[in-house]
Design a protein around this motif. Structure first.
Motif, PDB file in Angstrom:
ATOM      1  N   ARG A  70       0.828  -1.209   0.000  1.00  0.00           N
ATOM      2  CA  ARG A  70       0.000   0.000   0.000  1.00  0.00           C
ATOM      3  C   ARG A  70       0.862   1.260   0.000  1.00  0.00           C
ATOM      4  NH1 ARG A  70      -5.257  -0.289   0.392  1.00  0.00           N
ATOM      5  NH2 ARG A  70      -6.267  -2.285   0.818  1.00  0.00           N
ATOM      6  N   ALA A  71       1.971   1.206   0.744  1.00  0.00           N
ATOM      7  CA  ALA A  71       2.864   2.366   0.761  1.00  0.00           C
ATOM      8  C   ALA A  71       3.449   2.616  -0.630  1.00  0.00           C
ATOM      9  CB  ALA A  71       3.976   2.154   1.779  1.00  0.00           C
ATOM     10  N   LEU A  72       3.889   1.560  -1.303  1.00  0.00           N
ATOM     11  CA  LEU A  72       4.473   1.706  -2.632  1.00  0.00           C
ATOM     12  C   LEU A  72       3.428   2.149  -3.654  1.00  0.00           C
ATOM     13  CD1 LEU A  72       6.768  -1.453  -2.669  1.00  0.00           C
ATOM     14  CD2 LEU A  72       7.531   0.921  -2.766  1.00  0.00           C
ATOM     15  N   MET A  73       2.211   1.647  -3.514  1.00  0.00           N
ATOM     16  CA  MET A  73       1.130   1.995  -4.450  1.00  0.00           C
ATOM     17  C   MET A  73       0.498   3.348  -4.146  1.00  0.00           C
ATOM     18  SD  MET A  73      -0.670  -1.769  -4.384  1.00  0.00           S
ATOM     19  CE  MET A  73      -2.187  -1.182  -5.122  1.00  0.00           C
ATOM     20  N   ARG A  74       0.827   3.897  -2.963  1.00  0.00           N
ATOM     21  CA  ARG A  74       0.202   5.121  -2.486  1.00  0.00           C
ATOM     22  C   ARG A  74      -1.318   4.956  -2.426  1.00  0.00           C
ATOM     23  NH1 ARG A  74       3.931   9.614  -5.736  1.00  0.00           N
ATOM     24  NH2 ARG A  74       5.923   8.893  -4.861  1.00  0.00           N
ATOM     25  N   GLN A  75      -1.718   3.782  -1.975  1.00  0.00           N
ATOM     26  CA  GLN A  75      -3.129   3.459  -1.778  1.00  0.00           C
ATOM     27  C   GLN A  75      -3.308   3.119  -0.301  1.00  0.00           C
ATOM     28  OE1 GLN A  75      -5.654   3.522  -4.095  1.00  0.00           O
ATOM     29  NE2 GLN A  75      -4.208   4.376  -5.578  1.00  0.00           N
ATOM     30  N   TYR A  76      -3.229   4.137   0.544  1.00  0.00           N
ATOM     31  CA  TYR A  76      -3.198   3.909   1.983  1.00  0.00           C
ATOM     32  C   TYR A  76      -4.536   3.434   2.529  1.00  0.00           C
ATOM     33  CZ  TYR A  76      -2.658   4.707   6.995  1.00  0.00           C
ATOM     34  OH  TYR A  76      -2.613   4.535   8.354  1.00  0.00           O
ATOM     35  N   HIS A 125      -0.315   8.767   6.564  1.00  0.00           N
ATOM     36  CA  HIS A 125      -0.963   7.912   5.568  1.00  0.00           C
ATOM     37  C   HIS A 125       0.057   7.212   4.668  1.00  0.00           C
ATOM     38  CE1 HIS A 125      -5.394   9.378   5.718  1.00  0.00           C
ATOM     39  NE2 HIS A 125      -4.897   9.145   6.921  1.00  0.00           N
ATOM     40  N   THR A 126       1.087   6.690   5.310  1.00  0.00           N
ATOM     41  CA  THR A 126       2.028   5.803   4.632  1.00  0.00           C
ATOM     42  C   THR A 126       2.617   4.892   5.706  1.00  0.00           C
ATOM     43  OG1 THR A 126       3.898   5.667   3.094  1.00  0.00           O
ATOM     44  CG2 THR A 126       4.025   7.344   4.830  1.00  0.00           C
ATOM     45  N   TYR A 127       3.602   4.096   5.346  1.00  0.00           N
ATOM     46  CA  TYR A 127       4.130   3.104   6.283  1.00  0.00           C
ATOM     47  C   TYR A 127       5.655   3.129   6.334  1.00  0.00           C
ATOM     48  CZ  TYR A 127      -0.471   0.878   6.637  1.00  0.00           C
ATOM     49  OH  TYR A 127      -1.798   0.625   6.886  1.00  0.00           O
ATOM     50  N   ASN A 180       9.207   3.942   4.691  1.00  0.00           N
ATOM     51  CA  ASN A 180       9.282   5.224   3.999  1.00  0.00           C
ATOM     52  C   ASN A 180      10.098   6.202   4.856  1.00  0.00           C
ATOM     53  OD1 ASN A 180       8.703   7.860   3.026  1.00  0.00           O
ATOM     54  ND2 ASN A 180       6.733   7.209   2.234  1.00  0.00           N
ATOM     55  N   ASP A 196      10.079   9.302   5.077  1.00  0.00           N
ATOM     56  CA  ASP A 196       9.272  10.387   5.640  1.00  0.00           C
ATOM     57  C   ASP A 196       8.771  10.041   7.040  1.00  0.00           C
ATOM     58  OD1 ASP A 196       9.603  11.783   3.304  1.00  0.00           O
ATOM     59  OD2 ASP A 196       7.594  11.357   2.517  1.00  0.00           O
TER      60      ASP A 196
END
Length: 225
Positions: A49-55, A146-148, A151, A153
């Motif tokens: 989900r983090a890589l797809m930016r589909q949190y 809203h990421t994991y 990352n 950030d």
């Protein structure tokens, strides 16, 4: 030197595979393997989900990983049974070294925070039930961004929240990928090697410390002060 320390939760402070008794009731003989696969898949789903930016928060990753495992083992559980199983994640036990280790680290003057891929409310409930919460000063969740992890950030956000720099901000995790992520983002990082047969990923990135548990971490930092 005093550090601001972010502790990974699942696998570092509490045992995510500590679902055996709950799984055995519903799953039977495959409970141990089921529990391990469930843990691995929910982490994988968070990475995806983090890589797809589909949190979606970690609860969603956990639910979808559960469904995957049920499909693998060809097991049918009702929605009520699945919800009951999911609820058990708020009742995971602390590793035996965690509370005495945190107590000693607090005495040394370090700032102690949980730093998790899980939503803050869920993590607080888990840490309260496991009696860890009173020994921490903060809970920091990736849900704010809203990421994991891993990352970068997220690790920079940890530094921002604890108001320190990379020289005094330390990530403590039993997950090699988490340690590598923290080091790549410029933080100090400690690998808690929970198991003699555990291996660290050969990425040419090494932790600053390797310890067997949090009591040993407290002893090492005391010697360094």
């Amino acid at each position: 030197m005093n550090y601001s320390i972010g502790f990974d939760v699942y696998g570092t402070l509490v045992d995510p595979v500590d679902m055996g008794q709950h799984l055995e009731t519903l799953i039977g003989n495959h409970a141990t393997e089921f529990g391990q696969l469930w843990h691995e898949k929910k982490v994988e789903y968070a990475f995806r989900r983090a890589l797809m930016r589909q949190y979606a928060d970690f609860t969603v990753c956990t639910q979808q990983a559960l469904q995957y495992c049920l499909n693998v083992y060809q097991i049918t559980l009702s929605s009520t049974e699945q919800q009951a199983l999911m609820a058990k994640f708020s009742q995971l036990s602390a590793f035996e070294d965690v509370i005495p280790g945190l107590n000693e680290l607090a005495k040394q003057g370090h700032f102690l925070a949980a730093f998790s891929n899980g939503p803050e409310l869920s993590v607080r409930k888990l840490l309260t039930n496991s009696q860890i919460m009173p020994h921490l000063q903060s809970v920091i969740s990736v849900d704010d961004l809203h990421t994991y992890k891993p990352n970068p950030d997220v690790y920079h956000y940890l530094m921002k929240r604890v108001q320190t720099d990379n020289n005094t901000c330390m990530m403590v995790s039993s997950n090699a990928w988490d340690v590598i992520g923290a080091k790549a983002a410029g933080l100090q990082a400690v690998w808690v090697k929970r198991g003699a047969n555990k291996l660290f990923d050969p990425w040419d990135i090494q932790p600053d410390l390797i310890v067997s548990d949090l009591i040993e971490l407290a002893d090492v930092l005391k010697q360094k002060s």
